[in-house]
Design a protein around this motif. Structure first.
Motif, PDB file in Angstrom:
ATOM      1  N   GLN A  27       0.814  -1.210   0.000  1.00 12.87           N
ATOM      2  CA  GLN A  27       0.000   0.000   0.000  1.00 12.87           C
ATOM      3  C   GLN A  27       0.852   1.267   0.000  1.00 12.87           C
ATOM      4  N   ARG A  28       2.066   1.172   0.555  1.00  6.62           N
ATOM      5  CA  ARG A  28       2.987   2.318   0.537  1.00  6.62           C
ATOM      6  C   ARG A  28       3.784   2.377  -0.772  1.00  6.62           C
ATOM      7  N   GLY A  29       3.562   1.401  -1.648  1.00  2.67           N
ATOM      8  CA  GLY A  29       4.275   1.364  -2.921  1.00  2.67           C
ATOM      9  C   GLY A  29       5.696   0.851  -2.809  1.00  2.67           C
ATOM     10  N   GLU A  30       5.972   0.099  -1.752  1.00  4.69           N
ATOM     11  CA  GLU A  30       7.317  -0.431  -1.515  1.00  4.69           C
ATOM     12  C   GLU A  30       7.456  -1.835  -2.099  1.00  4.69           C
ATOM     13  N   ASP A  31       8.644  -2.126  -2.603  1.00  2.76           N
ATOM     14  CA  ASP A  31       8.942  -3.494  -3.031  1.00  2.76           C
ATOM     15  C   ASP A  31       8.858  -4.426  -1.826  1.00  2.76           C
ATOM     16  N   ILE A  32       8.517  -5.669  -2.083  1.00  4.81           N
ATOM     17  CA  ILE A  32       8.498  -6.699  -1.037  1.00  4.81           C
ATOM     18  C   ILE A  32       9.869  -7.363  -1.040  1.00  4.81           C
ATOM     19  N   HIS A  33      10.587  -7.207   0.046  1.00  3.89           N
ATOM     20  CA  HIS A  33      11.934  -7.751   0.192  1.00  3.89           C
ATOM     21  C   HIS A  33      11.995  -8.419   1.559  1.00  3.89           C
ATOM     22  N   CYS A  34      11.979  -9.747   1.560  1.00  2.99           N
ATOM     23  CA  CYS A  34      11.962 -10.519   2.804  1.00  2.99           C
ATOM     24  C   CYS A  34      13.275 -11.268   2.988  1.00  2.99           C
ATOM     25  N   ASP A  35      13.612 -11.538   4.233  1.00  5.14           N
ATOM     26  CA  ASP A  35      14.783 -12.344   4.559  1.00  5.14           C
ATOM     27  C   ASP A  35      14.290 -13.593   5.278  1.00  5.14           C
ATOM     28  N   LEU A  62       5.662  -3.506  -8.619  1.00  3.50           N
ATOM     29  CA  LEU A  62       6.618  -3.516  -7.517  1.00  3.50           C
ATOM     30  C   LEU A  62       7.485  -4.769  -7.588  1.00  3.50           C
ATOM     31  N   GLY A  63       8.614  -4.726  -6.922  1.00  2.00           N
ATOM     32  CA  GLY A  63       9.495  -5.880  -6.875  1.00  2.00           C
ATOM     33  C   GLY A  63       9.132  -6.829  -5.746  1.00  2.00           C
ATOM     34  N   PHE A  64       9.630  -8.054  -5.852  1.00  2.00           N
ATOM     35  CA  PHE A  64       9.422  -9.067  -4.824  1.00  2.00           C
ATOM     36  C   PHE A  64      10.635  -9.982  -4.809  1.00  2.00           C
ATOM     37  N   ARG A  65      11.135 -10.244  -3.608  1.00  2.08           N
ATOM     38  CA  ARG A  65      12.175 -11.262  -3.493  1.00  2.08           C
ATOM     39  C   ARG A  65      12.289 -11.736  -2.057  1.00  2.08           C
ATOM     40  N   LEU A  82       5.640 -24.255  -5.199  1.00  2.00           N
ATOM     41  CA  LEU A  82       5.449 -22.813  -5.315  1.00  2.00           C
ATOM     42  C   LEU A  82       6.721 -22.073  -5.734  1.00  2.00           C
ATOM     43  N   SER A  83       7.679 -22.786  -6.283  1.00  2.00           N
ATOM     44  CA  SER A  83       8.933 -22.134  -6.690  1.00  2.00           C
ATOM     45  C   SER A  83       8.679 -21.000  -7.677  1.00  2.00           C
ATOM     46  N   ASP A  84       7.870 -21.243  -8.694  1.00  2.00           N
ATOM     47  CA  ASP A  84       7.579 -20.197  -9.674  1.00  2.00           C
ATOM     48  C   ASP A  84       6.762 -19.067  -9.060  1.00  2.00           C
ATOM     49  N   ALA A  85       5.820 -19.411  -8.174  1.00  2.00           N
ATOM     50  CA  ALA A  85       4.949 -18.410  -7.561  1.00  2.00           C
ATOM     51  C   ALA A  85       5.694 -17.536  -6.567  1.00  2.00           C
ATOM     52  N   LEU A  86       6.905 -17.950  -6.164  1.00  2.00           N
ATOM     53  CA  LEU A  86       7.692 -17.158  -5.218  1.00  2.00           C
ATOM     54  C   LEU A  86       9.015 -16.687  -5.817  1.00  2.00           C
ATOM     55  N   ALA A  87       9.141 -16.799  -7.124  1.00  2.00           N
ATOM     56  CA  ALA A  87      10.363 -16.362  -7.803  1.00  2.00           C
ATOM     57  C   ALA A  87      10.500 -14.845  -7.706  1.00  2.00           C
ATOM     58  N   PRO A  88      11.725 -14.343  -7.680  1.00  2.00           N
ATOM     59  CA  PRO A  88      11.922 -12.898  -7.617  1.00  2.00           C
ATOM     60  C   PRO A  88      11.323 -12.168  -8.806  1.00  2.00           C
ATOM     61  N   VAL A  89      10.885 -10.939  -8.556  1.00  2.00           N
ATOM     62  CA  VAL A  89      10.334 -10.057  -9.575  1.00  2.00           C
ATOM     63  C   VAL A  89      11.033  -8.711  -9.445  1.00  2.00           C
ATOM     64  N   THR A  90      11.503  -8.169 -10.543  1.00  2.00           N
ATOM     65  CA  THR A  90      12.092  -6.833 -10.540  1.00  2.00           C
ATOM     66  C   THR A  90      10.986  -5.814 -10.738  1.00  2.00           C
ATOM     67  N   ALA A  91      11.052  -4.751  -9.962  1.00  2.00           N
ATOM     68  CA  ALA A  91      10.043  -3.700 -10.078  1.00  2.00           C
ATOM     69  C   ALA A  91      10.071  -3.102 -11.472  1.00  2.00           C
ATOM     70  N   ALA A  92       8.921  -2.740 -11.966  1.00  2.00           N
ATOM     71  CA  ALA A  92       8.809  -2.108 -13.283  1.00  2.00           C
ATOM     72  C   ALA A  92       9.613  -0.819 -13.293  1.00  2.00           C
ATOM     73  N   GLY A  93      10.411  -0.670 -14.339  1.00  2.00           N
ATOM     74  CA  GLY A  93      11.207   0.552 -14.474  1.00  2.00           C
ATOM     75  C   GLY A  93      12.500   0.535 -13.709  1.00  2.00           C
ATOM     76  N   LYS A  94      12.806  -0.579 -12.999  1.00  2.00           N
ATOM     77  CA  LYS A  94      14.060  -0.688 -12.262  1.00  2.00           C
ATOM     78  C   LYS A  94      14.908  -1.762 -12.907  1.00  2.00           C
ATOM     79  N   ALA A  95      16.200  -1.594 -12.831  1.00  2.00           N
ATOM     80  CA  ALA A  95      17.103  -2.593 -13.415  1.00  2.00           C
ATOM     81  C   ALA A  95      17.344  -3.732 -12.458  1.00  2.00           C
TER      82      ALA A  95
END
Length: 95
Positions: A27-35, A62-65, A82-95
Protein backbone atom coordinates in the motif's frame (compact mmCIF):
# COMPACT_ATOMS: atom_id res chain seq x y z
CA UNK A 1 15.13 -0.47 1.95
CA UNK A 2 16.01 -3.15 4.49
CA UNK A 3 14.58 -6.64 4.14
CA UNK A 4 11.56 -7.62 6.22
CA UNK A 5 12.90 -10.39 8.48
CA UNK A 6 10.60 -13.39 8.43
CA UNK A 7 10.02 -14.99 11.85
CA UNK A 8 11.34 -18.40 12.82
CA UNK A 9 7.88 -19.96 12.75
CA UNK A 10 5.45 -19.09 9.98
CA UNK A 11 2.40 -21.09 10.98
CA UNK A 12 -1.31 -20.28 10.93
CA UNK A 13 -0.93 -17.90 13.90
CA UNK A 14 1.74 -15.95 12.00
CA UNK A 15 -0.35 -15.69 8.82
CA UNK A 16 -2.41 -12.64 9.87
CA UNK A 17 0.53 -10.51 11.00
CA UNK A 18 2.55 -11.50 7.92
CA UNK A 19 -0.33 -10.55 5.63
CA UNK A 20 -0.73 -7.17 7.35
CA UNK A 21 3.01 -6.38 7.18
CA UNK A 22 3.27 -7.24 3.49
CA UNK A 23 0.03 -5.46 2.61
CA UNK A 24 1.24 -2.30 4.37
CA UNK A 25 4.41 -2.31 2.25
CA UNK A 26 2.40 -2.79 -0.93
CA UNK A 27 0.00 0.00 0.00
CA UNK A 28 2.99 2.32 0.54
CA UNK A 29 4.27 1.36 -2.92
CA UNK A 30 7.32 -0.43 -1.51
CA UNK A 31 8.94 -3.49 -3.03
CA UNK A 32 8.50 -6.70 -1.04
CA UNK A 33 11.93 -7.75 0.19
CA UNK A 34 11.96 -10.52 2.80
CA UNK A 35 14.78 -12.34 4.56
CA UNK A 36 14.08 -16.02 5.23
CA UNK A 37 17.33 -16.97 6.96
CA UNK A 38 15.65 -17.56 10.36
CA UNK A 39 12.66 -19.58 9.12
CA UNK A 40 12.68 -23.04 10.68
CA UNK A 41 9.05 -23.88 9.96
CA UNK A 42 6.60 -22.55 7.38
CA UNK A 43 3.08 -23.71 6.62
CA UNK A 44 0.82 -23.54 3.62
CA UNK A 45 -1.06 -20.45 4.82
CA UNK A 46 2.09 -18.31 4.97
CA UNK A 47 3.37 -19.70 1.68
CA UNK A 48 0.07 -18.66 0.10
CA UNK A 49 0.34 -15.19 1.63
CA UNK A 50 3.85 -14.79 0.22
CA UNK A 51 2.68 -15.99 -3.21
CA UNK A 52 -0.27 -13.59 -3.08
CA UNK A 53 2.04 -10.72 -2.07
CA UNK A 54 4.26 -11.53 -5.05
CA UNK A 55 1.28 -11.55 -7.43
CA UNK A 56 0.01 -8.25 -6.03
CA UNK A 57 3.47 -6.68 -6.20
CA UNK A 58 3.83 -7.82 -9.81
CA UNK A 59 0.40 -6.39 -10.71
CA UNK A 60 1.38 -3.03 -9.18
CA UNK A 61 4.80 -2.86 -10.78
CA UNK A 62 6.62 -3.52 -7.52
CA UNK A 63 9.49 -5.88 -6.88
CA UNK A 64 9.42 -9.07 -4.82
CA UNK A 65 12.18 -11.26 -3.49
CA UNK A 66 13.04 -13.56 -0.63
CA UNK A 67 16.70 -13.45 0.32
CA UNK A 68 18.50 -16.18 2.24
CA UNK A 69 15.65 -18.71 2.38
CA UNK A 70 16.49 -21.33 4.96
CA UNK A 71 16.71 -25.01 4.05
CA UNK A 72 13.35 -25.58 5.77
CA UNK A 73 11.76 -22.80 3.76
CA UNK A 74 13.21 -24.08 0.48
CA UNK A 75 11.95 -27.61 1.24
CA UNK A 76 8.40 -26.42 1.91
CA UNK A 77 8.39 -24.19 -1.18
CA UNK A 78 9.38 -27.25 -3.23
CA UNK A 79 6.86 -29.56 -1.53
CA UNK A 80 4.08 -27.03 -2.16
CA UNK A 81 5.27 -26.59 -5.78
CA UNK A 82 5.45 -22.81 -5.31
CA UNK A 83 8.93 -22.13 -6.69
CA UNK A 84 7.58 -20.20 -9.67
CA UNK A 85 4.95 -18.41 -7.56
CA UNK A 86 7.69 -17.16 -5.22
CA UNK A 87 10.36 -16.36 -7.80
CA UNK A 88 11.92 -12.90 -7.62
CA UNK A 89 10.33 -10.06 -9.57
CA UNK A 90 12.09 -6.83 -10.54
CA UNK A 91 10.04 -3.70 -10.08
CA UNK A 92 8.81 -2.11 -13.28
CA UNK A 93 11.21 0.55 -14.47
CA UNK A 94 14.06 -0.69 -12.26
CA UNK A 95 17.10 -2.59 -13.41
Amino acid sequence: MPAHPLPTTLDTDAAGPLRQALLARIQRGEDIHCDGVEVSRIGQACLQILASARATALARGLGFRIDNPSDAMNRMIAVAALSDALAPVTAAGKA
